[in-house]
Design a protein around this motif. Structure first.
Motif, PDB file in Angstrom:
ATOM      1  N   ASP A 188      -2.725  14.164 -23.467  1.00  0.00           N
ATOM      2  CA  ASP A 188      -4.035  14.333 -22.840  1.00  0.00           C
ATOM      3  C   ASP A 188      -4.737  12.991 -22.651  1.00  0.00           C
ATOM      4  N   LEU A 189      -3.958  11.889 -22.665  1.00  0.00           N
ATOM      5  CA  LEU A 189      -4.530  10.551 -22.623  1.00  0.00           C
ATOM      6  C   LEU A 189      -4.392   9.925 -21.246  1.00  0.00           C
ATOM      7  N   LEU A 190      -5.408   9.145 -20.883  1.00  0.00           N
ATOM      8  CA  LEU A 190      -5.452   8.451 -19.598  1.00  0.00           C
ATOM      9  C   LEU A 190      -5.742   6.975 -19.856  1.00  0.00           C
ATOM     10  N   LEU A 191      -4.924   6.111 -19.270  1.00  0.00           N
ATOM     11  CA  LEU A 191      -5.102   4.664 -19.394  1.00  0.00           C
ATOM     12  C   LEU A 191      -5.768   4.127 -18.134  1.00  0.00           C
ATOM     13  N   VAL A 192      -6.835   3.340 -18.316  1.00  0.00           N
ATOM     14  CA  VAL A 192      -7.522   2.686 -17.192  1.00  0.00           C
ATOM     15  C   VAL A 192      -7.541   1.186 -17.445  1.00  0.00           C
ATOM     16  N   ILE A 193      -7.163   0.426 -16.426  1.00  0.00           N
ATOM     17  CA  ILE A 193      -7.103  -1.038 -16.529  1.00  0.00           C
ATOM     18  C   ILE A 193      -8.035  -1.634 -15.480  1.00  0.00           C
ATOM     19  N   GLY A 194      -8.842  -2.621 -15.871  1.00  0.00           N
ATOM     20  CA  GLY A 194      -9.793  -3.230 -14.951  1.00  0.00           C
ATOM     21  C   GLY A 194      -9.589  -4.725 -14.803  1.00  0.00           C
ATOM     22  N   ARG A 195      -9.753  -5.213 -13.588  1.00  0.00           N
ATOM     23  CA  ARG A 195      -9.732  -6.652 -13.301  1.00  0.00           C
ATOM     24  C   ARG A 195     -11.072  -7.034 -12.700  1.00  0.00           C
ATOM     25  N   ILE A 196     -11.823  -7.840 -13.408  1.00  0.00           N
ATOM     26  CA  ILE A 196     -13.112  -8.304 -12.909  1.00  0.00           C
ATOM     27  C   ILE A 196     -12.887  -9.357 -11.834  1.00  0.00           C
ATOM     28  N   GLY A 197     -13.401  -9.089 -10.651  1.00  0.00           N
ATOM     29  CA  GLY A 197     -13.245 -10.037  -9.554  1.00  0.00           C
ATOM     30  C   GLY A 197     -11.882  -9.997  -8.896  1.00  0.00           C
ATOM     31  N   GLY A 198     -11.062  -9.000  -9.211  1.00  0.00           N
ATOM     32  CA  GLY A 198      -9.738  -8.879  -8.611  1.00  0.00           C
ATOM     33  C   GLY A 198      -8.724  -9.810  -9.254  1.00  0.00           C
ATOM     34  N   PRO A 199      -7.559  -9.965  -8.651  1.00  0.00           N
ATOM     35  CA  PRO A 199      -7.140  -9.436  -7.355  1.00  0.00           C
ATOM     36  C   PRO A 199      -6.786  -7.955  -7.430  1.00  0.00           C
ATOM     37  N   ASP A 200      -6.588  -7.345  -6.267  1.00  0.00           N
ATOM     38  CA  ASP A 200      -6.161  -5.955  -6.218  1.00  0.00           C
ATOM     39  C   ASP A 200      -4.818  -5.791  -6.920  1.00  0.00           C
ATOM     40  N   PHE A 201      -4.601  -4.620  -7.476  1.00  0.00           N
ATOM     41  CA  PHE A 201      -3.304  -4.325  -8.071  1.00  0.00           C
ATOM     42  C   PHE A 201      -2.281  -4.128  -6.959  1.00  0.00           C
ATOM     43  N   LEU A 202      -1.150  -4.816  -7.061  1.00  0.00           N
ATOM     44  CA  LEU A 202      -0.079  -4.664  -6.092  1.00  0.00           C
ATOM     45  C   LEU A 202       0.744  -3.418  -6.414  1.00  0.00           C
ATOM     46  N   ALA A 203       1.524  -2.970  -5.426  1.00  0.00           N
ATOM     47  CA  ALA A 203       2.340  -1.776  -5.623  1.00  0.00           C
ATOM     48  C   ALA A 203       3.286  -1.935  -6.805  1.00  0.00           C
ATOM     49  N   SER A 204       3.856  -3.135  -6.976  1.00  0.00           N
ATOM     50  CA  SER A 204       4.779  -3.367  -8.088  1.00  0.00           C
ATOM     51  C   SER A 204       4.069  -3.244  -9.432  1.00  0.00           C
ATOM     52  N   GLU A 205       2.785  -3.641  -9.477  1.00  0.00           N
ATOM     53  CA  GLU A 205       2.030  -3.544 -10.716  1.00  0.00           C
ATOM     54  C   GLU A 205       1.681  -2.097 -11.038  1.00  0.00           C
ATOM     55  N   VAL A 206       1.337  -1.325 -10.009  1.00  0.00           N
ATOM     56  CA  VAL A 206       1.046   0.095 -10.226  1.00  0.00           C
ATOM     57  C   VAL A 206       2.292   0.798 -10.751  1.00  0.00           C
ATOM     58  N   THR A 207       3.454   0.449 -10.198  1.00  0.00           N
ATOM     59  CA  THR A 207       4.711   1.025 -10.685  1.00  0.00           C
ATOM     60  C   THR A 207       4.936   0.665 -12.147  1.00  0.00           C
ATOM     61  N   GLN A 208       4.648  -0.584 -12.500  1.00  0.00           N
ATOM     62  CA  GLN A 208       4.832  -1.024 -13.886  1.00  0.00           C
ATOM     63  C   GLN A 208       3.891  -0.274 -14.827  1.00  0.00           C
ATOM     64  N   ILE A 209       2.654  -0.078 -14.401  1.00  0.00           N
ATOM     65  CA  ILE A 209       1.688   0.667 -15.210  1.00  0.00           C
ATOM     66  C   ILE A 209       2.184   2.102 -15.411  1.00  0.00           C
TER      67      ILE A 209
END
Length: 221
Positions: A188-209
């Motif tokens: 029931d857990l959700l992980l949220v990751i934030g980057r202040i000022g970016g950059p945007d998450f790339l597709a490869s990073e979303v896959t890794q997450i």
């Protein structure tokens, strides 16, 4: 001072060496280099942590990078330490040893992810059935406002958007923060990751997450 500079450069031998040489001209010291994504178009995206000597303006890094043909600066921001994606292995080992104490395991997760994913902060939330409750948060994460929002549409790893994810607390978007999230599968857990000022998450990073969410979810089950 240390900075994280994300650059795209030609995926050919010697291009990174040319960039390193240009940084050396302004006495910038490269502390770590991490390949984030390789594009079929023939470019590669790298995250590079660089130390600048006192008195040298950050604009000098942009100028140095721009002096190399084919190099494009995506973003640059202050960053402490080094990119440490390999530290994820040690993190997973520690989580595996703490699966009977979910809170401790999640504290380990959020303490490592900012370095591993070149992000500013990480938060783990639990879906209680009546809303989300904070379980763990890294040091730089936004404060807990005590709200219990209901997360909708986060069934897999993806980038969050302010317009389509109204459940996200407003302060999390401040300072042009980019957000990505994934469920820890089977929990029931959700992980949220934030980057202040970016950059945007790339597709490869979303896959890794997403891969991390799958592995850690399996551990916790």
């Amino acid at each position: 001072m240390s900075y994280l500079i994300r650059v795209s450069l030609p995926d050919v031998p010697g291009s990174l060496g040319e960039l390193a040489e240009a940084f050396g001209v302004i006495d910038a010291d490269i502390r770590s280099v991490d390949i984030v994504q390789t594009d079929p178009s023939g470019t590669v995206t790298d995250d590079i942590v660089v130390d600048l000597p006192t008195g040298t303006l950050v604009d000098a890094l942009i100028t140095a990078a721009g002096s190399i043909e084919g190099v494009d600066v995506d973003s640059i921001r202050p960053f402490t330490g080094r990119v440490d994606r390999r530290g994820q292995i040690e993190m997973l080992a520690r989580i595996a040893s703490q699966t009977k104490n979910v809170a401790s395991a999640m504290e380990e997760l959020v303490s490592v992810l900012p370095q591993a994913m070149t992000s500013s902060w990480a938060v783990v939330l639990e879906d209680t059935g009546s809303g989300l409750r904070r379980v763990a948060a890294s040091q730089a994460a936004p404060g807990d406002d005590g709200s219990s929002p209901v997360a909708l549409g986060v069934d897999s790893a993806r980038i969050l958007h302010e317009e389509s994810d109204p459940w996200v607390p407003e302060p999390w978007w401040l300072l042009d923060t980019t957000l990505a999230a994934c469920p820890l599968n089977g929990t029931d857990l959700l992980l949220v990751i934030g980057r202040i000022g970016g950059p945007d998450f790339l597709a490869s990073e979303v896959t890794q997450i997403g891969d991390l969410g799958t592995i850690i979810g399996a551990m916790l089950r």
